[in-house]
Design a protein around this motif. Structure first.
Motif, PDB file in Angstrom:
ATOM      1  N   VAL A 199      43.372  41.206  35.273  1.00 55.70           N
ATOM      2  CA  VAL A 199      42.942  42.770  35.083  1.00 55.70           C
ATOM      3  C   VAL A 199      42.165  42.775  33.668  1.00 55.70           C
ATOM      4  O   VAL A 199      41.390  43.737  33.679  1.00 55.70           O
ATOM      5  CB  VAL A 199      43.982  43.427  35.068  1.00 55.70           C
ATOM      6  N   ALA A 200      42.522  42.308  32.746  1.00 56.05           N
ATOM      7  CA  ALA A 200      42.018  42.399  31.473  1.00 56.05           C
ATOM      8  C   ALA A 200      40.404  42.564  31.355  1.00 56.05           C
ATOM      9  O   ALA A 200      39.752  43.678  30.787  1.00 56.05           O
ATOM     10  CB  ALA A 200      42.444  41.793  30.204  1.00 56.05           C
ATOM     11  N   PRO A 201      39.569  41.629  31.896  1.00 55.05           N
ATOM     12  CA  PRO A 201      38.116  41.679  31.934  1.00 55.05           C
ATOM     13  C   PRO A 201      37.746  43.172  32.674  1.00 55.05           C
ATOM     14  O   PRO A 201      36.688  43.529  32.059  1.00 55.05           O
ATOM     15  CB  PRO A 201      37.644  40.486  32.642  1.00 55.05           C
ATOM     16  N   LEU A 202      38.260  43.448  33.701  1.00 55.08           N
ATOM     17  CA  LEU A 202      38.007  44.764  34.276  1.00 55.08           C
ATOM     18  C   LEU A 202      38.245  46.016  33.488  1.00 55.08           C
ATOM     19  O   LEU A 202      37.126  46.754  32.989  1.00 55.08           O
ATOM     20  CB  LEU A 202      38.950  44.853  35.520  1.00 55.08           C
ATOM     21  N   VAL A 203      39.142  46.125  32.717  1.00 54.83           N
ATOM     22  CA  VAL A 203      39.546  47.118  31.631  1.00 54.83           C
ATOM     23  C   VAL A 203      38.642  46.945  30.415  1.00 54.83           C
ATOM     24  O   VAL A 203      38.027  47.855  30.012  1.00 54.83           O
ATOM     25  CB  VAL A 203      40.975  47.105  31.611  1.00 54.83           C
ATOM     26  N   ILE A 204      38.330  45.918  30.145  1.00 53.59           N
ATOM     27  CA  ILE A 204      37.290  45.647  28.971  1.00 53.59           C
ATOM     28  C   ILE A 204      35.982  46.188  29.388  1.00 53.59           C
ATOM     29  O   ILE A 204      35.337  47.035  28.569  1.00 53.59           O
ATOM     30  CB  ILE A 204      37.441  44.139  28.350  1.00 53.59           C
ATOM     31  N   LEU A 205      35.614  45.871  30.634  1.00 55.74           N
ATOM     32  CA  LEU A 205      34.225  46.450  31.163  1.00 55.74           C
ATOM     33  C   LEU A 205      34.365  48.140  31.169  1.00 55.74           C
ATOM     34  O   LEU A 205      33.350  48.679  30.617  1.00 55.74           O
ATOM     35  CB  LEU A 205      33.889  45.882  32.438  1.00 55.74           C
ATOM     36  N   TYR A 230      28.076  48.264  26.291  1.00 57.69           N
ATOM     37  CA  TYR A 230      28.935  48.464  25.223  1.00 57.69           C
ATOM     38  C   TYR A 230      30.483  47.808  25.627  1.00 57.69           C
ATOM     39  O   TYR A 230      31.627  48.511  24.965  1.00 57.69           O
ATOM     40  CB  TYR A 230      29.259  49.929  25.204  1.00 57.69           C
ATOM     41  N   SER A 231      30.556  46.758  26.232  1.00 58.87           N
ATOM     42  CA  SER A 231      31.684  46.143  26.492  1.00 58.87           C
ATOM     43  C   SER A 231      31.808  44.771  25.513  1.00 58.87           C
ATOM     44  O   SER A 231      30.701  44.073  24.829  1.00 58.87           O
ATOM     45  CB  SER A 231      31.693  45.246  27.746  1.00 58.87           C
ATOM     46  N   ILE A 232      32.995  44.553  24.874  1.00 53.30           N
ATOM     47  CA  ILE A 232      32.928  43.366  24.120  1.00 53.30           C
ATOM     48  C   ILE A 232      32.964  42.130  24.776  1.00 53.30           C
ATOM     49  O   ILE A 232      32.871  40.967  23.897  1.00 53.30           O
ATOM     50  CB  ILE A 232      34.627  43.674  23.413  1.00 53.30           C
ATOM     51  N   MET A 233      32.946  42.193  25.876  1.00 52.93           N
ATOM     52  CA  MET A 233      32.515  40.879  26.484  1.00 52.93           C
ATOM     53  C   MET A 233      31.388  40.901  27.400  1.00 52.93           C
ATOM     54  O   MET A 233      30.864  40.104  28.009  1.00 52.93           O
ATOM     55  CB  MET A 233      33.764  40.338  27.624  1.00 52.93           C
ATOM     56  N   GLY A 234      30.360  41.675  26.901  1.00 51.80           N
ATOM     57  CA  GLY A 234      29.188  41.953  27.305  1.00 51.80           C
ATOM     58  C   GLY A 234      28.036  41.721  26.334  1.00 51.80           C
ATOM     59  O   GLY A 234      28.056  40.406  25.782  1.00 51.80           O
ATOM     60  N   TYR A 235      27.005  42.491  26.072  1.00 51.03           N
ATOM     61  CA  TYR A 235      25.945  42.311  25.202  1.00 51.03           C
ATOM     62  C   TYR A 235      26.252  42.381  23.625  1.00 51.03           C
ATOM     63  O   TYR A 235      27.252  42.588  23.371  1.00 51.03           O
ATOM     64  CB  TYR A 235      24.813  43.430  25.256  1.00 51.03           C
ATOM     65  N   ASP A 236      25.351  41.684  22.845  1.00 55.64           N
ATOM     66  CA  ASP A 236      25.653  41.661  21.322  1.00 55.64           C
ATOM     67  C   ASP A 236      24.656  41.930  20.768  1.00 55.64           C
ATOM     68  O   ASP A 236      24.123  41.048  19.969  1.00 55.64           O
ATOM     69  CB  ASP A 236      26.469  40.387  20.928  1.00 55.64           C
ATOM     70  N   PRO A 237      23.879  42.959  20.822  1.00 57.89           N
ATOM     71  CA  PRO A 237      22.770  43.521  19.985  1.00 57.89           C
ATOM     72  C   PRO A 237      22.731  43.194  18.446  1.00 57.89           C
ATOM     73  O   PRO A 237      21.720  43.179  18.122  1.00 57.89           O
ATOM     74  CB  PRO A 237      22.326  44.765  20.585  1.00 57.89           C
ATOM     75  N   MET A 238      23.817  43.215  18.006  1.00 55.69           N
ATOM     76  CA  MET A 238      24.064  43.373  16.449  1.00 55.69           C
ATOM     77  C   MET A 238      23.419  41.856  16.021  1.00 55.69           C
ATOM     78  O   MET A 238      23.052  41.672  14.987  1.00 55.69           O
ATOM     79  CB  MET A 238      25.606  43.369  16.039  1.00 55.69           C
ATOM     80  N   ILE A 239      23.757  40.946  16.696  1.00 50.42           N
ATOM     81  CA  ILE A 239      23.317  39.500  16.520  1.00 50.42           C
ATOM     82  C   ILE A 239      22.190  38.797  17.339  1.00 50.42           C
ATOM     83  O   ILE A 239      21.877  37.672  17.415  1.00 50.42           O
ATOM     84  CB  ILE A 239      24.341  38.757  16.294  1.00 50.42           C
ATOM     85  N   GLY A 240      21.599  39.694  18.410  1.00 51.05           N
ATOM     86  CA  GLY A 240      20.836  39.324  19.226  1.00 51.05           C
ATOM     87  C   GLY A 240      21.047  38.326  20.082  1.00 51.05           C
ATOM     88  O   GLY A 240      20.379  37.683  20.639  1.00 51.05           O
ATOM     89  N   ASN A 244      27.383  35.260  29.812  1.00 46.35           N
ATOM     90  CA  ASN A 244      28.081  34.260  30.361  1.00 46.35           C
ATOM     91  C   ASN A 244      29.594  34.631  30.700  1.00 46.35           C
ATOM     92  O   ASN A 244      30.072  34.228  31.481  1.00 46.35           O
ATOM     93  CB  ASN A 244      27.918  33.070  29.548  1.00 46.35           C
ATOM     94  N   GLU A 245      30.208  35.455  29.820  1.00 48.69           N
ATOM     95  CA  GLU A 245      31.552  35.794  30.074  1.00 48.69           C
ATOM     96  C   GLU A 245      31.758  36.523  31.588  1.00 48.69           C
ATOM     97  O   GLU A 245      32.862  35.976  32.040  1.00 48.69           O
ATOM     98  CB  GLU A 245      32.071  36.959  28.931  1.00 48.69           C
ATOM     99  N   TYR A 246      31.061  37.427  31.771  1.00 46.16           N
ATOM    100  CA  TYR A 246      31.112  38.288  33.005  1.00 46.16           C
ATOM    101  C   TYR A 246      30.547  37.393  34.099  1.00 46.16           C
ATOM    102  O   TYR A 246      30.929  37.760  35.151  1.00 46.16           O
ATOM    103  CB  TYR A 246      30.583  39.800  32.874  1.00 46.16           C
ATOM    104  N   MET A 247      29.592  36.686  33.855  1.00 49.24           N
ATOM    105  CA  MET A 247      29.240  35.671  34.977  1.00 49.24           C
ATOM    106  C   MET A 247      30.493  34.789  35.337  1.00 49.24           C
ATOM    107  O   MET A 247      30.310  34.809  36.610  1.00 49.24           O
ATOM    108  CB  MET A 247      28.125  35.000  34.473  1.00 49.24           C
TER     109      MET A 247
END
Length: 885
Positions: free
Chosen positions: A533-539, A600-610, A618-621
């Protein structure tokens, strides 16, 4: 099938072992064979920012680089004390600028902009101002005879005019600059000759004869008086040729010079090691030269109250720029690009640890007011022209901002036209990020070229920026950066804890299954379900990214617990099915509407480091592929069980593993209708769903994940054949499976080519990174393609060693390997009684292996995907263990 599953697990484990072994061997070889090339130290309208019409080129583009400037200085309370900066930001196109480079130095940022691709600068490489013997002798004679600095300046300008063919590109040298230059740096030796000497901590690096002598010795090119040169150009080129990014040193300067653009660089910065002048790396040409500017320490005024005892003489700087631009805009003069590095704010940050707290606040506000005053003066200078641009950038945040997770820096692009003196507020974006308010440093070169009328930017890593007009651009950007910061801070703190939790849950559940602890196994359902369940809630946390990291973490824990608590009241197969469907549906829906949650997901994009700006990471893939396979396998097995049960005995309840909720058990006619679903209908519907997900993965406006598309082809193909294929295809042997996976990967490559090349009608700017890579392939740039492959392999090998997801992958492989042997006979029985489950789990494992092999961060995708095989098997096996008590 059980034998095949055992072989797949062995292959996955062997793959991880081999990757780790290769990584260790590479580290050993690197220590044994040190190469010189590797010794590098550590609601809106879209408005174009430029035009390709030469008559509409700006007369001047002034770029102000302020190292150390961060979004902390753009906070509302701070901006109230900086009226000029606030006014400029409110009248310009603004964005957060990602400045990440391979070595993360300020000099690396400058050279990356110049080279059109990531570049590195070895320690000690600097630019130097050329003062030849004629100039030095003229000044020395003037000083010996007591004649004023006006005569010295005249002599230097006359000498430069003779040698440069009266080229005024770099502008005349100011008399006061000459006097102070020599007052700060020139002493006489015992013979009475003027020689460069050290003063305080500094050496005469930018003015010394040694610099241009080394340039002539190393390059074989003559250094002309007034030029700025980089002596170690050859070493710089070799270092970057040894990299795999395809950086072309001097590219920006060559293109600008070829189109008649006048170039000049002024200023420098100071740290504990002395004066640094590497800003010319941004505009130099392929010969390591810049025709004009002044990077000597003539701009420094001794001031004991300033950082390191010196400050920039802004009045002299403004006078020099006015002299340089006095002829700009009058025919036949061309556009002028002027780069100013203002280093006082950077110098203050370098000395920060030495200040008392109260004194630090006093000096900090004083330096901010000085910076704001300079911005106001430069803005006024720009507005004296009919059409000019003023850029403000920061190549690196200061240390405190970096500790606060603010790695992106503020960027301003102000356009002044006589018809629109106030400017137009808006957010900058580019095809590189496809995100309003966010651009990459790779976009700055193409944006500068587009501004001066150069439209051919093929081969550049970035794209020209565009502006989305928005009245509240500044407030919106500050809020968006704060959300990015919260997500980045939460990611660094939560992901490691979540991964450790997954590993602990899987191992504890395995231990309880092996020891047949019946009562604890009942309660173990809750943590096992929570892992799914956790990946869904993180999203879903992407709905509230503006809250503090602590609040987001608390919401995550509470919501995961509540959903898991609800799921344990359902049969295990139904809980797995509902969670898998929810994961797949939410991820696809979010991708279709623009990835609002993934941003804005912690398992999604990371624009701070590009790391990624768009598409699906790849996490959500891994979550999406694993969930899609699980959902279909659970449902099809349920339908087959209902059909079998109805055929054997009417109204007979199913086995405990497939027990139905009470409400469904009282309605056998509903179950009969489900059991009547024709297998071909399920096969067609499942095919449509899996193909749609694969297309989404490959589409340039969808998931944009090449490795994900190939992984989906392999996993979905194996799943479909195992579930809906004939009996002879269900019992797939290892060799036949390899041939099937190879064929599916070829289909995936063709799909990627079709969607990103043949069906792409939006041109180069509309292509994703996949389409641009295919462009390189079709144009024969095998060197860049091979470099890209090498970088991705190196990243994967490095992640295997350091990534927390690698521990999840190893744990998942270990759990599956043990379950093949114990409890004895369970999976062998499933092969006969629940072949669809076994086919689904096999497909998930195949997908994890393919993801590990074909993704730059495949360890991450494989780690998230393997959980959707290990956790469901543990849930279902534990249920059988409890029921057999």
């Amino acid at each position: 099938m059980r034998s095949l599953l055992r072989q797949l697990i062995m292959i996955a484990g062997l793959s991880v072992f081999l990757c780790a072994t290769v990584d260790i061997c590479q580290m050993w070889a690197a220590g044994m064979h040190v190469q010189a090339a590797g010794s590098v130290d550590e609601g809106d309208e879209v408005a174009s920012l430029s035009t390709d019409q030469s008559e509409d080129r700006p007369e001047m583009i002034m770029i102000v680089s302020v190292p150390g400037l961060s979004f902390q200085e753009w906070a509302p309370l701070v901006m109230k004390q900086m009226p000029n900066m606030k006014r400029l930001a409110e009248q310009s196109g603004i964005a957060a600028l990602n400045v990440r480079t391979p070595e993360r130095g300020i000099e690396d940022v400058y050279l990356t902009i110049n080279a059109g691709a990531p570049a590195v600068v070895p320690s000690g490489i600097q630019a130097y101002q050329v003062i030849d013997e004629a100039d030095a002798e003229a000044v020395t004679s003037s000083l010996r005879t007591g004649r004023g600095s006006d005569d010295s300046a005249a002599a230097m300008n006359q000498s430069r005019a003779v040698q440069n063919g009266d080229d005024a590109a770099s502008g005349p040298i100011d008399a006061s600059s000459v006097a102070e230059m020599h007052e700060l740096r020139m002493d006489r030796d015992s013979d009475g000759d003027a020689t460069p000497v050290a003063r305080g901590w500094t050496t005469d690096r930018s003015f010394s004869r040694n610099g241009w002598e080394r340039f002539e010795r190393f390059t074989g090119h003559e250094a002309v008086s007034g030029e700025i040169v980089v002596p170690e150009l050859g070493y710089l080129v070799k270092i970057n040729e040894a990299q795999t990014y395809g950086a072309q040193i001097g590219r920006l300067g060559d293109v600008l010079s070829a189109h008649g653009v006048r170039l000049a660089v002024f200023g420098h910065r100071i740290d504990g090691d002395g004066v640094k002048s590497d800003a010319p790396l941004m505009l130099m040409n392929g010969a390591g030269k810049l025709p004009g500017g002044n990077i000597t320490e003539a701009w420094l005024i001794h001031d004991p109250s300033s950082p390191y005892g010196y400050r920039t003489d802004t009045e002299k700087l403004l006078n020099e720029i006015k002299n340089l631009t006095s002829t700009v805009g009058t025919p036949p003069a061309s556009s002028s690009v002027i780069l100013i590095e203002y280093g006082d704010w950077y110098s203050l940050d370098q000395e920060r640890r030495n200040y008392a707290s109260e004194q630090w606040e006093t000096v900090r506000w004083r330096e901010l007011r000085k910076l704001d005053e300079l911005i106001g003066q430069l803005m006024a200078l720009v507005e004296t022209h009919s059409y000019a641009q003023l850029w403000v950038m920061s190549p690196q945040s200061h240390a405190e901002a970096i500790r606060a997770k603010l790695h992106v820096t503020p960027f301003i692009l102000y356009e002044h036209r006589t018809a629109n003196q106030s400017g137009s507020p808006g957010l900058l974006t580019s095809p590189t990020t496809k995100r309003p308010g966010l651009i990459s440093l790779h976009d700055l070169g193409p944006t500068l070229l587009a501004a001066v009328g150069v439209t051919d930017t093929e081969g550049w890593l970035g794209f020209a920026a565009e502006r989305h007009n928005r009245r509240d651009a500044l407030q919106w950007l500050l809020h968006d950066v704060n959300k990015m910061r919260n997500v980045y801070e939460l990611r660094t703190n939560v992901v490691a804890i979540f991964v450790a939790y997954e590993v602990l849950v899987l191992l504890l559940a395995l231990l309880m299954v092996l020891l047949r602890w019946h009562k604890p196994l009942k309660w173990m359902r809750l943590p096992l379900i929570s892992v799914l369940v956790a990946p869904l809630v993180i999203l879903l946390l992407g709905f509230i990214p503006g809250y503090s990291p602590g609040t987001l973490a608390a919401v995550l824990i509470i919501v995961v617990f509540l959903i898991s608590l609800c799921c344990i009241s359902l049969p295990n197969w139904l809980s797995i099915f509902l969670i898998a469907v929810a994961n797949a549906v939410v991820l696809l829906a979010d991708g279709i509407v623009g990835s609002k949650l993934l941003k804005y997901s912690i398992m999604g994009y990371d624009p701070m480091i590009g790391a990624r700006y768009y598409g699906i990471g790849n996490e959500y893939m891994g979550v999406l592929v694993g969930s899609a396979v699980l959902a279909i396998a659970m449902f099809v097995q349920f339908v087959q069980a209902v059909r079998t049960s109805a055929a054997q005995t009417s109204g007979r309840l199913m086995s405990s593993t497939l027990a139905l909720p009470p409400r469904q058990s009282r309605h056998p006619h509903g179950l009969e209708r489900i059991g009547r679903i024709h297998p071909r209908v399920m096969a067609v519907i499942s095919s449509a769903v899996l193909i749609a997900i694969t297309i989404y993965m490959a589409a340039p406006n969808g998931g944009t994940n090449a490795g994900g598309a190939l992984t989906a082809c392999a996993a979905f193909g194996v799943a479909w054949l195992s579930i809906f294929g004939r009996d002879r295809l269900r019992r797939i042997g290892t060799l036949r499976l390899l041939w099937i996976v190879a064929a599916l990967l070829i289909v995936g490559l063709l799909l990627l080519w079709l969607l990103n090349q043949w069906l792409n009608v939006s041109g180069a700017s509309g292509k994703s990174h996949i389409g641009r890579a295919m462009d390189l392939l079709t144009s024969g740039r095998i060197d860049l393609i091979s470099g890209m492959i090498v970088r991705k392999l190196q990243m994967n090998l490095n992640l295997i060693r350091v990534s927390a997801w690698g521990k999840v992958l190893l744990t998942g492989i270990f759990v599956l390997a043990v379950l093949l042997l114990r409890p004895r006979g369970v999976l062998r029985t499933w092969q006969e009684t629940r072949p669809v489950w076994m086919g689904g789990f096999t497909a998930v494992i195949v997908g994890a292996i393919v993801a590990l092999a074909l993704n730059d961060s495949g360890i991450v995708a494989a780690g998230t995907m393997i959980v959707y095989a290990a956790a469901p098997i543990l849930l279902l096996v534990s249920e059988e263990v409890v029921d057999k008590r």
